[in-house]
Design an enzyme around this catalytic site. Structure first.
Site, PDB file in Angstrom:
ATOM      1  N   SER A  29       0.868  -1.173   0.000  1.00 47.23           N
ATOM      2  CA  SER A  29       0.000   0.000   0.000  1.00 47.23           C
ATOM      3  C   SER A  29       0.913   1.233   0.000  1.00 47.23           C
ATOM      4  O   SER A  29       1.724   1.390  -0.905  1.00 47.23           O
ATOM      5  CB  SER A  29      -0.944  -0.033   1.205  1.00 47.23           C
ATOM      6  OG  SER A  29      -1.874   1.038   1.144  1.00 47.23           O
ATOM      7  N   HIS A  56      -2.361  -0.944  -3.460  1.00 46.46           N
ATOM      8  CA  HIS A  56      -3.527  -0.094  -3.226  1.00 46.46           C
ATOM      9  C   HIS A  56      -3.319   1.262  -3.889  1.00 46.46           C
ATOM     10  O   HIS A  56      -2.339   1.953  -3.620  1.00 46.46           O
ATOM     11  CB  HIS A  56      -3.757   0.105  -1.725  1.00 46.46           C
ATOM     12  CG  HIS A  56      -4.021  -1.169  -0.988  1.00 46.46           C
ATOM     13  ND1 HIS A  56      -3.855  -1.292   0.371  1.00 46.46           N
ATOM     14  CD2 HIS A  56      -4.456  -2.378  -1.419  1.00 46.46           C
ATOM     15  CE1 HIS A  56      -4.164  -2.520   0.740  1.00 46.46           C
ATOM     16  NE2 HIS A  56      -4.526  -3.201  -0.323  1.00 46.46           N
ATOM     17  N   ASP A 149      -4.335  -5.320   5.512  1.00 48.08           N
ATOM     18  CA  ASP A 149      -4.598  -6.184   4.360  1.00 48.08           C
ATOM     19  C   ASP A 149      -3.410  -7.127   4.151  1.00 48.08           C
ATOM     20  O   ASP A 149      -2.254  -6.703   4.184  1.00 48.08           O
ATOM     21  CB  ASP A 149      -4.821  -5.332   3.110  1.00 48.08           C
ATOM     22  CG  ASP A 149      -5.336  -6.142   1.934  1.00 48.08           C
ATOM     23  OD1 ASP A 149      -5.960  -7.197   2.166  1.00 48.08           O
ATOM     24  OD2 ASP A 149      -5.126  -5.707   0.780  1.00 48.08           O
TER      25      ASP A 149
END
Length: 210
Positions: A29, A56, A149
């Site tokens: 991310s 992400h 995540d």
């Protein structure tokens, strides 16, 4: 009936050389572009596994990630598309706003099912699908990022016999994602960013599997 069960397995593995791991999944991310670029740039052009990437990204901005990464690696890089068959030496990049999944027959599927961990694409979704399809032939790598995540996906990867790697805190711009993965107690290796590529090469090529 047994013949029907064996067909998907043949489809999954027939494209790959005789190696220990067929698929490497990188998840990141915040700070991920640098981390992913560092790893891919250090992998040889003949790296014999397929690579899947979840980064992400904001859905409001067009993604140029495949183009950016293709300039930083000798590997082939492409946006993931439904129906793609995983092949060695190819990097498949998840597209914004859609989950990336691996089907039981080894092909990719883009899905607009609900977000997981507030994100889509979600590393957890991809890790879980890779785990059930490739089992002990999968490596999951959790890189810098905020949120958690990837942690649930690591549990799935390990449940099915695969391997999990996390970036260490000292080289992570944001340690939340790798930290959450490490907190599961199932991560095999915690490595500085600069050591991940060489470790992947060693793991994938060091042990042949019949």
């Amino acid at each position: 009936m047994n013949a029907l069960i064996q067909i998907p397995q043949h489809r999954i593995f027939s494209q790959f050389p005789n190696i220990a791991f067929n698929v490497v999944v990188l998840a990141a991310s915040m700070g991920g572009l640098k981390a992913i670029s560092t790893i891919l740039s250090a992998l040889p052009a003949d790296f014999p596994a397929a690579i899947l990437i979840v980064q992400h990204l904001s859905p409001k901005v067009p993604s140029h990630l495949p183009e950016i990464l293709s300039k930083r690696t000798a590997l082939r890089v492409k946006p993931a598309a439904t129906g793609d068959v995983l092949r060695p030496g190819t990097v498949y990049v998840a597209v914004p706003t859609q989950h990336l999944l691996v089907e039981p027959n080894g092909t990719l599927l883009l899905s607009d099912t609900p977000k997981m961990n507030f994100v889509r694409p979600a590393a957890d979704k991809l890790f879980m699908s890779v785990a059930t399809t490739y089992k002990s032939r999968a490596i999951a790598v959790v890189l810098t990022g905020s949120g958690s995540d990837g942690a649930l996906g690591v549990l799935s990867i390990k449940k099915h016999g695969g391997m999990a790697i996390a970036q260490d805190e000292s080289t992570s711009e944001f340690f939340n994602m790798p930290g959450a993965a490490i907190a599961t107690g199932k991560v095999d290796l915690v490595l500085p960013l600069e050591a991940i590529a060489s470790t992947l090469v060693h793991l994938v090529t060091s042990a042949a599997v019949a």
